[in-house]
Design a protein around this motif. Structure first.
Motif, PDB file in Angstrom:
ATOM      1  N   ASP A 164       1.751  -8.128 -15.192  1.00  0.00           N
ATOM      2  CA  ASP A 164       2.635  -8.705 -16.203  1.00  0.00           C
ATOM      3  C   ASP A 164       1.876  -9.538 -17.238  1.00  0.00           C
ATOM      4  N   SER A 165       0.570  -9.450 -17.240  1.00  0.00           N
ATOM      5  CA  SER A 165      -0.240 -10.271 -18.127  1.00  0.00           C
ATOM      6  C   SER A 165       0.078  -9.983 -19.597  1.00  0.00           C
ATOM      7  N   LYS A 166       0.088 -11.032 -20.388  1.00  0.00           N
ATOM      8  CA  LYS A 166       0.294 -10.912 -21.834  1.00  0.00           C
ATOM      9  C   LYS A 166      -1.048 -10.825 -22.565  1.00  0.00           C
ATOM     10  N   ARG A 167      -2.155 -10.930 -21.798  1.00  0.00           N
ATOM     11  CA  ARG A 167      -3.482 -10.971 -22.412  1.00  0.00           C
ATOM     12  C   ARG A 167      -4.279  -9.692 -22.206  1.00  0.00           C
ATOM     13  N   VAL A 168      -4.080  -9.038 -21.036  1.00  0.00           N
ATOM     14  CA  VAL A 168      -4.853  -7.829 -20.743  1.00  0.00           C
ATOM     15  C   VAL A 168      -3.965  -6.823 -20.018  1.00  0.00           C
ATOM     16  N   TYR A 169      -4.404  -5.560 -20.072  1.00  0.00           N
ATOM     17  CA  TYR A 169      -3.752  -4.495 -19.310  1.00  0.00           C
ATOM     18  C   TYR A 169      -4.576  -4.301 -18.029  1.00  0.00           C
ATOM     19  N   VAL A 170      -3.905  -4.304 -16.878  1.00  0.00           N
ATOM     20  CA  VAL A 170      -4.587  -4.180 -15.586  1.00  0.00           C
ATOM     21  C   VAL A 170      -3.984  -3.014 -14.817  1.00  0.00           C
ATOM     22  N   GLU A 171      -4.869  -2.239 -14.213  1.00  0.00           N
ATOM     23  CA  GLU A 171      -4.437  -1.147 -13.335  1.00  0.00           C
ATOM     24  C   GLU A 171      -5.325  -1.186 -12.098  1.00  0.00           C
ATOM     25  N   THR A 172      -4.736  -0.950 -10.943  1.00  0.00           N
ATOM     26  CA  THR A 172      -5.496  -0.875  -9.697  1.00  0.00           C
ATOM     27  C   THR A 172      -5.224   0.483  -9.069  1.00  0.00           C
ATOM     28  N   GLY A 173      -6.159   0.944  -8.291  1.00  0.00           N
ATOM     29  CA  GLY A 173      -5.948   2.215  -7.623  1.00  0.00           C
ATOM     30  C   GLY A 173      -7.186   2.687  -6.897  1.00  0.00           C
ATOM     31  N   THR A 174      -7.150   3.947  -6.530  1.00  0.00           N
ATOM     32  CA  THR A 174      -8.276   4.550  -5.824  1.00  0.00           C
ATOM     33  C   THR A 174      -8.704   5.821  -6.542  1.00  0.00           C
ATOM     34  N   ILE A 175      -9.958   6.163  -6.332  1.00  0.00           N
ATOM     35  CA  ILE A 175     -10.504   7.388  -6.884  1.00  0.00           C
ATOM     36  C   ILE A 175     -11.589   7.852  -5.915  1.00  0.00           C
ATOM     37  N   SER A 176     -11.737   9.138  -5.789  1.00  0.00           N
ATOM     38  CA  SER A 176     -12.821   9.665  -4.971  1.00  0.00           C
ATOM     39  C   SER A 176     -14.138   9.115  -5.521  1.00  0.00           C
ATOM     40  N   SER A 177     -14.977   8.622  -4.644  1.00  0.00           N
ATOM     41  CA  SER A 177     -16.227   7.996  -5.083  1.00  0.00           C
ATOM     42  C   SER A 177     -17.096   8.937  -5.915  1.00  0.00           C
ATOM     43  N   GLN A 178     -16.969  10.224  -5.688  1.00  0.00           N
ATOM     44  CA  GLN A 178     -17.781  11.167  -6.460  1.00  0.00           C
ATOM     45  C   GLN A 178     -17.405  11.181  -7.945  1.00  0.00           C
TER      46      GLN A 178
END
Length: 128
Positions: free
Chosen positions: A71-85
């Motif tokens: 909900d930040s008004k200063r930056v866009y944040v996304e979290t998640g996972t990705i295959s390390s490759q």
């Protein structure tokens, strides 16, 4: 022990055969099948829960409320996972697409899966 021997009597093989003649397996078969299926379902649920806990473990040491970042008004944040490759390729694509105010950080890596936090400026959010 002697206490156990008071609770159980020893049977010779002839007594076992005699007692088994009066045993009707069909009386308990349906109940046994029901209990076996119920147990299998519970084992599956338990494994699913353990998998979810395992999926969340890499995030547990972050000492902030991640929801507040979304909900930040200063930056866009996304979290998640990705295959390390694919992690290095993802970082390279930020450069290739000229994201100058963005960052991808690998917080943790478990079983060839990278747990990442991506941060972008609000003006790059749409392209991100």
């Amino acid at each position: 022990s002697t206490e156990e021997s008071k609770d159980f009597k020893r049977l010779d093989i002839d007594e076992v055969y005699k007692d088994s003649e009066n045993f009707d397996f069909n009386l308990i078969y349906d109940k046994l099948i029901k209990l076996v299926k119920e147990r299998e379902g519970l084992v599956d649920k338990n494994q699913a829960i353990e998998q979810k806990i395992g999926d969340l473990n890499p995030w547990k040491d972050i000492d902030i409320d991640i929801r507040s970042l979304y909900d930040s008004k200063r930056v866009y944040v996304e979290t998640g996972t990705i295959s390390s490759q694919f992690y290095d390729g993802l970082k390279k694509s930020l450069v290739d697409k000229n994201f100058s105010k963005s960052l991808i950080y690998r917080y943790s890596e478990v079983d060839k899966t990278s747990f990442i936090v991506a941060i972008a400026s609000l003006d790059e959010e749409e392209r991100f």
